[in-house]
Design a protein around this motif. Structure first.
Motif, PDB file in Angstrom:
ATOM      1  N   PHE A 174       0.832  -1.210   0.000  1.00 24.45           N
ATOM      2  CA  PHE A 174       0.000   0.000   0.000  1.00 24.45           C
ATOM      3  C   PHE A 174       0.865   1.258   0.000  1.00 24.45           C
ATOM      4  N   ILE A 175       1.963   1.248   0.758  1.00 25.46           N
ATOM      5  CA  ILE A 175       2.861   2.404   0.797  1.00 25.46           C
ATOM      6  C   ILE A 175       3.474   2.645  -0.578  1.00 25.46           C
ATOM      7  N   TRP A 176       3.872   1.556  -1.242  1.00 22.12           N
ATOM      8  CA  TRP A 176       4.503   1.661  -2.564  1.00 22.12           C
ATOM      9  C   TRP A 176       3.550   2.302  -3.569  1.00 22.12           C
ATOM     10  N   TYR A 177       2.322   1.832  -3.587  1.00 27.37           N
ATOM     11  CA  TYR A 177       1.338   2.382  -4.530  1.00 27.37           C
ATOM     12  C   TYR A 177       1.092   3.864  -4.241  1.00 27.37           C
ATOM     13  N   TRP A 178       1.059   4.236  -3.000  1.00 28.70           N
ATOM     14  CA  TRP A 178       0.795   5.619  -2.604  1.00 28.70           C
ATOM     15  C   TRP A 178       1.940   6.545  -3.031  1.00 28.70           C
ATOM     16  N   LEU A 179       3.187   6.068  -2.965  1.00 21.28           N
ATOM     17  CA  LEU A 179       4.338   6.917  -3.220  1.00 21.28           C
ATOM     18  C   LEU A 179       4.802   6.927  -4.674  1.00 21.28           C
ATOM     19  N   TYR A 180       4.693   5.800  -5.380  1.00 22.03           N
ATOM     20  CA  TYR A 180       5.315   5.690  -6.699  1.00 22.03           C
ATOM     21  C   TYR A 180       4.473   6.338  -7.796  1.00 22.03           C
ATOM     22  N   ARG A 181       5.157   6.936  -8.772  1.00 26.69           N
ATOM     23  CA  ARG A 181       4.519   7.439  -9.982  1.00 26.69           C
ATOM     24  C   ARG A 181       5.337   6.985 -11.183  1.00 26.69           C
ATOM     25  N   ASP A 182       4.653   6.533 -12.241  1.00 32.10           N
ATOM     26  CA  ASP A 182       5.354   6.172 -13.473  1.00 32.10           C
ATOM     27  C   ASP A 182       5.925   7.436 -14.111  1.00 32.10           C
ATOM     28  N   PRO A 183       7.110   7.354 -14.725  1.00 32.87           N
ATOM     29  CA  PRO A 183       7.661   8.527 -15.411  1.00 32.87           C
ATOM     30  C   PRO A 183       6.927   8.777 -16.715  1.00 32.87           C
TER      31      PRO A 183
END
Length: 412
Positions: A174-183
């Motif tokens: 859940f933390i990963w999905y919240w923080l990551y954005r595709d370039p």
């Protein structure tokens, strides 16, 4: 988020990935005693992860080309962590085999994901360093986690070890999905990728690519030993107590961590200064594979300090060679990065099937000497593969030409 923040996310994900692969090795003694499992059965449990992990590498690589990383990565992370938790609830050999296979299913796209993220976010001359950083997660994480995992088991038992490991990964998803954005990606990369049978055939059979695949299998031999049989080797063959083995087991992982970081940053420094790709990229990998053969030295000493020293040299070498993912970026056509990465990890992942099982048979009489010799020979074969099969490092091209040839063969 900048690229170094993205790299931190990948690093932590790799730590959790390898925690969930290797907690079975920490639990093996207590688990096998409670469930009355033989060394051959434990070898099969260790290898079950590799059955599905290797088979699904190519589909996993294709999935990475088709699905946004921000959606795919947290899904597979949550799924394999959930199955890790379930391992703590089962009580049979068959159920453990099933759980390990399921973890292999969901972890299969993870390293193609990692490679795609780094390829998208980092320029080529910084890529080996970035690969070294996230790959170091499998070593530094386990170096510090081994004592932690052995402590958890001593307090909560092997079931508690699996349950706690699973919960950690599920929260991180859940933390990963919240923080990551595709370039942002170039327009030409936004089309939906389509593969022909010829593309897959070429990715599997191109000589240069076959060379890095074989070497990755051999490289995996040393790594898989440390991820599966190593704690058993220390406790049952070398006679160390369980808690002490957890601390001593961390030493080779620290050596591997030093090796992979040294390799990555030295390799990038050489590339930036204009040295050939053969020297900058290939030399650390070949040297590392040769050093991995030092593992056989542990067969010729009874002194615990020397045993750990030989194993640490071998794992340091494995760390040096662990930037091998850089060759996927260097050799693969850009539009087939996920496919070639999947093939690379498919063959490499077969070591997780073969090596634990072979060791299980080799140590049935309690003697680990043949097992260490087997690992050393694999490392030698891997170094020869880079020297004599891979040859010159240059981008390969196979799609259009091979499609024509393949069609003609089928028509004939």
């Amino acid at each position: 988020m900048n690229r170094f923040g993205v790299l931190a996310l990948v690093f932590i994900s790799v730590v959790i990935n390898y925690m969930d692969r290797t907690n079975i090795s920490v639990a093996s003694g207590a688990l096998s005693a409670e469930l009355n499992l033989s060394s051959v059965q434990m070898g099969l449990i260790f290898s079950a992860f590799g059955w599905t992990y290797s088979i699904l590498q190519i589909p996993g690589g294709i999935a990475v080309d088709l699905i946004r990383v921000r959606l795919l990565y947290p899904f597979i992370l949550f799924a394999w962590s959930l199955v890790t938790l379930v391992q703590g609830l089962v009580s049979s050999f068959a159920a453990l085999i099933g759980c390990r296979m399921a973890i292999g299913v969901f972890e299969a796209p993870s390293y193609p994901c990692n490679n795609k993220i780094v390829t998208q976010w980092f320029p080529e001359q910084q890529r080996a360093g970035a690969i070294a950083v996230y790959t170091s997660g499998q070593f530094i994480g386990l170096a510090f986690l081994m004592p932690f995992l052995t402590y958890i088991q001593s307090v909560f038992g092997w079931r508690g070890l699996f349950i706690i490991s699973g919960v950690i990964g599920m929260v991180w998803a859940f933390i990963w999905y919240w923080l990551y954005r595709d370039p942002e990606t170039p327009a030409e990369e936004k089309h939906i990728q389509r593969y022909s049978g010829a593309d897959l055939w070429a990715a599997l059979t191109h000589p240069k690519l076959m060379g890095i695949y074989l070497a990755q299998f051999c490289l995996g031999g040393t790594l898989i030993f440390f991820l599966t049989w190593f704690p058993t080797y220390l406790v049952e063959y070398r006679g160390l107590d369980f808690i002490k083995s957890g601390w001593l087991a961390s030493v080779p992982f620290l050596a591997a961590f030093a090796g992979v970081l040294l390799s990555g940053f030295v390799s990038d420094a050489l590339a930036r200064r204009g040295y050939s790709v053969e020297l900058a990229r290939k030399a650390p990998v070949v040297l590392g594979l040769l050093l991995s053969g030092a593992i056989v030295g542990a067969n010729y000493t009874e002194d615990t300090a020397w045993v750990i020293a030989f194993l640490s040299i071998a794992f340091f070498g494995n760390g040096l060679a662990s930037i091998a993912w850089v060759f996927v970026s260097l050799l693969a056509p850009a539009r087939f990065l996920g496919l070639v990465g999947g093939c690379f990890n498919f063959i490499g992942g077969l070591s997780a099937v073969v090596v634990p099982t072979v060791i299980g048979f080799l140590v049935t009489d309690g003697d680990f000497k043949p097992a260490l010799l087997f690992i050393a020979l694999l490392a030698l074969v891997g170094s020869c593969s880079y020297l004599f099969i891979v040859g010159r490092i240059e981008k390969v091209s196979f799609s259009a030409a091979t499609t024509t040839d393949f069609s003609e063969v089928k028509a004939g």
